[in-house]
Every structure is written in structure tokens, then in C-alpha cells.
Write a protein that holds these residues in place. Structure first.
Motif, mmCIF file in Angstrom:
data_model
loop_
_atom_site.group_PDB
_atom_site.id
_atom_site.type_symbol
_atom_site.label_atom_id
_atom_site.label_comp_id
_atom_site.label_asym_id
_atom_site.label_seq_id
_atom_site.Cartn_x
_atom_site.Cartn_y
_atom_site.Cartn_z
ATOM 1 N N LEU A 23 0.829 -1.203 0.000
ATOM 2 C CA LEU A 23 0.000 0.000 0.000
ATOM 3 C C LEU A 23 0.863 1.252 0.000
ATOM 4 C CD1 LEU A 23 -2.791 1.287 0.149
ATOM 5 C CD2 LEU A 23 -2.691 1.079 2.650
ATOM 6 N N VAL A 24 1.936 1.247 0.781
ATOM 7 C CA VAL A 24 2.853 2.394 0.799
ATOM 8 C C VAL A 24 3.475 2.609 -0.576
ATOM 9 C CG1 VAL A 24 5.021 3.246 1.745
ATOM 10 C CG2 VAL A 24 3.317 2.235 3.265
ATOM 11 N N CYS A 25 3.916 1.514 -1.200
ATOM 12 C CA CYS A 25 4.506 1.634 -2.538
ATOM 13 C C CYS A 25 3.487 2.147 -3.559
ATOM 14 C CB CYS A 25 5.050 0.270 -2.976
ATOM 15 S SG CYS A 25 6.499 -0.282 -2.040
ATOM 16 N N THR A 26 2.243 1.633 -3.435
ATOM 17 C CA THR A 26 1.201 2.093 -4.361
ATOM 18 C C THR A 26 0.926 3.582 -4.200
ATOM 19 O OG1 THR A 26 0.174 -0.102 -4.332
ATOM 20 C CG2 THR A 26 -1.188 1.741 -5.086
ATOM 21 N N ARG A 27 0.878 4.025 -2.946
ATOM 22 C CA ARG A 27 0.645 5.443 -2.704
ATOM 23 C C ARG A 27 1.787 6.291 -3.248
ATOM 24 N NH1 ARG A 27 -1.794 5.577 3.506
ATOM 25 N NH2 ARG A 27 -3.913 4.852 2.953
ATOM 26 N N ARG A 28 3.022 5.813 -3.090
ATOM 27 C CA ARG A 28 4.157 6.562 -3.615
ATOM 28 C C ARG A 28 4.076 6.665 -5.136
ATOM 29 N NH1 ARG A 28 9.086 3.860 -0.032
ATOM 30 N NH2 ARG A 28 8.631 4.997 1.936
ATOM 31 N N ARG A 29 3.755 5.521 -5.758
ATOM 32 C CA ARG A 29 3.627 5.557 -7.222
ATOM 33 C C ARG A 29 2.489 6.473 -7.660
ATOM 34 N NH1 ARG A 29 4.734 -0.085 -6.738
ATOM 35 N NH2 ARG A 29 2.506 -0.554 -6.862
ATOM 36 N N TYR A 30 1.393 6.480 -6.916
ATOM 37 C CA TYR A 30 0.254 7.336 -7.239
ATOM 38 C C TYR A 30 0.635 8.808 -7.124
ATOM 39 C CZ TYR A 30 -4.398 9.416 -6.954
ATOM 40 O OH TYR A 30 -5.503 10.189 -7.162
ATOM 41 N N ARG A 31 1.367 9.140 -6.005
ATOM 42 C CA ARG A 31 1.797 10.537 -5.844
ATOM 43 C C ARG A 31 2.786 10.933 -6.938
ATOM 44 N NH1 ARG A 31 1.644 9.294 -0.164
ATOM 45 N NH2 ARG A 31 3.858 8.741 -0.223
ATOM 46 N N ALA A 32 3.667 10.007 -7.307
ATOM 47 C CA ALA A 32 4.615 10.306 -8.378
ATOM 48 C C ALA A 32 3.898 10.505 -9.718
ATOM 49 C CB ALA A 32 5.643 9.175 -8.490
ATOM 50 N N ALA A 33 2.865 9.670 -9.963
ATOM 51 C CA ALA A 33 2.094 9.815 -11.201
ATOM 52 C C ALA A 33 1.348 11.141 -11.227
ATOM 53 C CB ALA A 33 1.112 8.649 -11.339
ATOM 54 N N LEU A 34 0.781 11.531 -10.076
ATOM 55 C CA LEU A 34 0.095 12.828 -10.015
ATOM 56 C C LEU A 34 1.055 13.970 -10.273
ATOM 57 C CD1 LEU A 34 -2.394 12.461 -7.004
ATOM 58 C CD2 LEU A 34 -2.923 12.523 -9.444
ATOM 59 N N GLU A 36 3.874 13.860 -11.962
ATOM 60 C CA GLU A 36 4.247 13.850 -13.373
ATOM 61 C C GLU A 36 3.119 14.395 -14.244
ATOM 62 O OE1 GLU A 36 6.473 13.352 -16.791
ATOM 63 O OE2 GLU A 36 7.032 13.361 -14.666
ATOM 64 N N GLN A 37 1.881 14.033 -13.912
ATOM 65 C CA GLN A 37 0.743 14.560 -14.655
ATOM 66 C C GLN A 37 0.638 16.070 -14.506
ATOM 67 O OE1 GLN A 37 -3.072 13.073 -13.414
ATOM 68 N NE2 GLN A 37 -4.051 13.548 -15.360
ATOM 69 N N GLY A 38 0.909 16.564 -13.292
ATOM 70 C CA GLY A 38 0.898 18.014 -13.079
ATOM 71 C C GLY A 38 1.952 18.704 -13.911
ATOM 72 N N ARG A 39 3.158 18.106 -13.986
ATOM 73 C CA ARG A 39 4.217 18.707 -14.801
ATOM 74 C C ARG A 39 3.834 18.703 -16.280
ATOM 75 N NH1 ARG A 39 7.518 16.007 -10.930
ATOM 76 N NH2 ARG A 39 7.621 14.123 -12.229
ATOM 77 N N LEU A 40 3.217 17.603 -16.738
ATOM 78 C CA LEU A 40 2.782 17.546 -18.139
ATOM 79 C C LEU A 40 1.716 18.595 -18.431
ATOM 80 C CD1 LEU A 40 2.598 13.673 -18.703
ATOM 81 C CD2 LEU A 40 4.327 15.259 -19.568
ATOM 82 N N LEU A 41 0.767 18.761 -17.495
ATOM 83 C CA LEU A 41 -0.281 19.767 -17.691
ATOM 84 C C LEU A 41 0.317 21.165 -17.719
ATOM 85 C CD1 LEU A 41 -3.161 18.366 -15.443
ATOM 86 C CD2 LEU A 41 -3.093 18.465 -17.938
ATOM 87 N N ASP A 42 1.305 21.429 -16.839
ATOM 88 C CA ASP A 42 1.949 22.745 -16.825
ATOM 89 C C ASP A 42 2.655 23.010 -18.153
ATOM 90 O OD1 ASP A 42 1.079 23.305 -14.289
ATOM 91 O OD2 ASP A 42 2.922 22.613 -13.298
ATOM 92 N N ARG A 43 3.361 21.984 -18.657
ATOM 93 C CA ARG A 43 4.041 22.163 -19.941
ATOM 94 C C ARG A 43 3.040 22.378 -21.068
ATOM 95 N NH1 ARG A 43 7.827 18.111 -18.110
ATOM 96 N NH2 ARG A 43 6.706 16.474 -19.239
ATOM 97 N N GLU A 44 1.911 21.652 -21.015
ATOM 98 C CA GLU A 44 0.903 21.809 -22.054
ATOM 99 C C GLU A 44 0.276 23.199 -21.999
ATOM 100 O OE1 GLU A 44 -1.135 20.859 -25.374
ATOM 101 O OE2 GLU A 44 0.445 19.692 -24.378
ATOM 102 N N ARG A 45 0.031 23.699 -20.769
ATOM 103 C CA ARG A 45 -0.512 25.060 -20.634
ATOM 104 C C ARG A 45 0.476 26.088 -21.160
ATOM 105 N NH1 ARG A 45 -2.976 23.179 -15.698
ATOM 106 N NH2 ARG A 45 -1.052 23.673 -14.571
ATOM 107 N N ASP A 46 1.761 25.905 -20.843
ATOM 108 C CA ASP A 46 2.779 26.837 -21.348
ATOM 109 C C ASP A 46 2.847 26.790 -22.870
ATOM 110 O OD1 ASP A 46 3.375 27.554 -18.771
ATOM 111 O OD2 ASP A 46 5.118 26.228 -18.589
ATOM 112 N N ARG A 47 2.767 25.568 -23.423
ATOM 113 C CA ARG A 47 2.817 25.438 -24.878
ATOM 114 C C ARG A 47 1.599 26.098 -25.521
ATOM 115 N NH1 ARG A 47 2.859 20.361 -25.008
ATOM 116 N NH2 ARG A 47 5.112 20.113 -24.785
#
Length: 270
Positions: A23-34, A36-47
Motif C-alpha cells: 500500500l505504501v509503494c502504491t501510494r508513492r507511485r500514485y503521488r509520483a504519477a500525479l 508527473e501529470q501536473g508537470r505535463l499539464l503545466d508544460r501543455e498550458r505553457d505550450r
């Protein structure tokens, strides 16, 4: 029996520990995915923001080109005419200078309108102080008169049932005629020009023809830099404007002499 229960309890504790670790590993992966998704959205907004800025810059550049190129070309032609006839025909020279003054005033009026749309209002609101109407097909007569006074007679014909068209199409059609006539005045050897506006159920068609030497006789001038598929901001920018409404623009020399600019804009899509 007691040993069996102890073993089962130990096994259950181990399983619980494994589940907790998973469960701890899953939560870490989930937070990392979020993240990364936030960074992708920021780059898309900038683009998207950069693309919007580039598109707006291109639109403003095209509008400035249409305003400045047309009016300055008229001023140059009229000033040259005034210089030629000043010693012998001062009255004609005065008329040409008045045309220079009028072209300058027209340019200032359109530039004030464009800058008024870009600059904030004095009271801090988002609305500009004045919203003067953009030019449209209703001003073709005045445009033809200015070009004719500068030395290129223009005939304007309208076929079909004239009716209101969307504002963007109206401005684009006017700019097509303005650019084609300005190029004919600056670069052409033609004695006259003809503007045809056709209204159909599905399309608005605009055609500008100017006479000149035939390419078959070898007497034609090289095509101006704004013409055809050139890199100038003139007709190339108009192609982009027309494409916004799903239309097509064609500009080329005529075998019989002169130049032709033709556009077809679908009204239903607009």
C-alpha cells in the motif's frame, strides 16, 4: 493446537505487513504519477499559451501590414505624382497632396482603432474607449475611389443577392481586395483593375483582376514579392485568414496579361 495458532498469527502478521508495504509503494507511485501529470499539464498550458501569443502576434502583424502597406503605398504614389506635375500643373499637384493627407489620416484612424483594441481603457476596464467598425465589403466603393485617384481605375461589380456575412469574413474579403489592388498599383503596368464579388448560397467569392503585359510576349514584370506563394506578409497572410474559415485563395499571373487574385469562402462554416 497452540503452535498452529501461533504460526497462523505470524503468517497473518506477515501478510498484513506485506499488504502495508504494498500500500505504501502504491501510494508513492500514485503521488509520483500525479506529480508527473501536473508537470505535463503545466508544460501543455505553457505550450498553449505560447501558441496563442504567436497566433495573436501573427494576426496583429497581418493587420498592421494591411493598414500600413495600403496607405503608405497610396501616399508614395501620390507624392511622386505631385512632384512630377508641380512645376506645370500646381492644381493637380495640390489634389495629389490632399490625397496624401487623406491617406495619412486613414492610416492614423485605423492604427488608433487597432491600438485601442490592444490597450486597456483609461478607466481600467477591459473595454476600449471606442470600438470603430472594421472595414468590410460596404467600403469597397471608397477603396476603389482611392485607388482610382492614385492612378489605377477600378471597376467594382457585385453578382448574386448581396446580404450580410459574418464579421470575420467581411473583413477578410475587404483585405483581399485591398491587398490585390495595392499590389496592382505598386507593381503593375496595368491600365485598369476589376473587382467581382459573388454571393451564392454556400460561398462568398471574391476576384480581383488587373490588366498588364502578357507573359506570352515576354514583356511582363517579375512577380512582386507579396504575390503567389511568396514569403511576404501580404497574400500569404491572407491565405491564412481565408483558411480559418475553410476557404481557399489563389493568386497568379494571367496568361493574357496582368494578375488575378481569387478567393472562395464557405458561408455556412463561417
Amino acid at each position: 493446537m497452540g503452535e498452529w495458532m501461533i504460526a497462523a498469527l505470524a503468517l497473518a502478521c506477515g501478510a498484513a505487513g506485506g499488504l502495508a508495504a504494498a500500500l505504501v509503494c502504491t501510494r508513492r507511485r500514485y503521488r509520483a504519477a500525479l506529480a508527473e501529470q501536473g508537470r505535463l499539464l503545466d508544460r501543455e498550458r505553457d505550450r498553449a499559451a505560447r501558441a496563442a501569443v504567436d497566433a495573436e502576434r501573427a494576426r496583429i502583424a497581418a493587420e498592421l501590414h494591411d493598414i500600413v502597406s495600403h496607405n503608405v503605398s497610396l501616399m508614395v504614389v501620390q507624392a511622386g505624382a505631385a512632384r512630377e506635375v508641380l512645376p506645370t500643373m500646381p492644381g493637380e499637384a495640390e489634389n495629389a497632396l490632399r490625397a496624401v493627407e487623406a491617406a495619412g489620416r486613414d492610416a492614423m484612424t485605423e492604427l488608433r482603432h487597432l491600438l485601442g483594441l490592444l490597450a486597456p481603457a483609461q478607466d481600467g476596464s477591459d473595454e476600449p474607449d471606442e470600438l470603430a467598425p472594421q472595414p468590410g465589403l460596404g467600403q469597397l466603393g471608397a477603396l476603389a475611389d482611392r485607388i482610382a485617384f492614385a492612378g489605377l481605375p477600378v471597376e467594382v461589380r457585385v453578382s448574386g443577392e448581396a446580404r450580410p456575412v459574418p464579421a470575420g469574413v467581411d473583413v477578410t474579403a475587404y483585405r483581399i481586395v485591398q491587398e490585390a489592388l495595392t499590389n496592382a498599383l505598386k507593381h503593375g503596368d496595368g491600365a485598369k483593375a476589376e473587382v467581382v464579388v459573388r454571393y451564392t448560397d454556400q460561398y462568398l467569392r471574391v476576384e480581383v483582376l488587373n490588366s498588364g503585359p502578357s507573359v506570352l510576349t515576354g514583356g511582363a514584370r517579375p512577380a512582386p514579392p507579396d504575390a503567389g506563394a511568396g514569403t511576404g506578409r501580404g497574400l500569404l497572410g491572407l491565405r491564412e485568414r481565408v483558411a480559418v474559415y475553410g476557404g481557399e485563395l489563389d493568386a497568379r499571373r494571367r496568361l493574357g496579361g496582368g494578375y488575378r487574385v481569387r478567393a472562395r469562402i464557405p458561408l455556412e462554416r463561417a
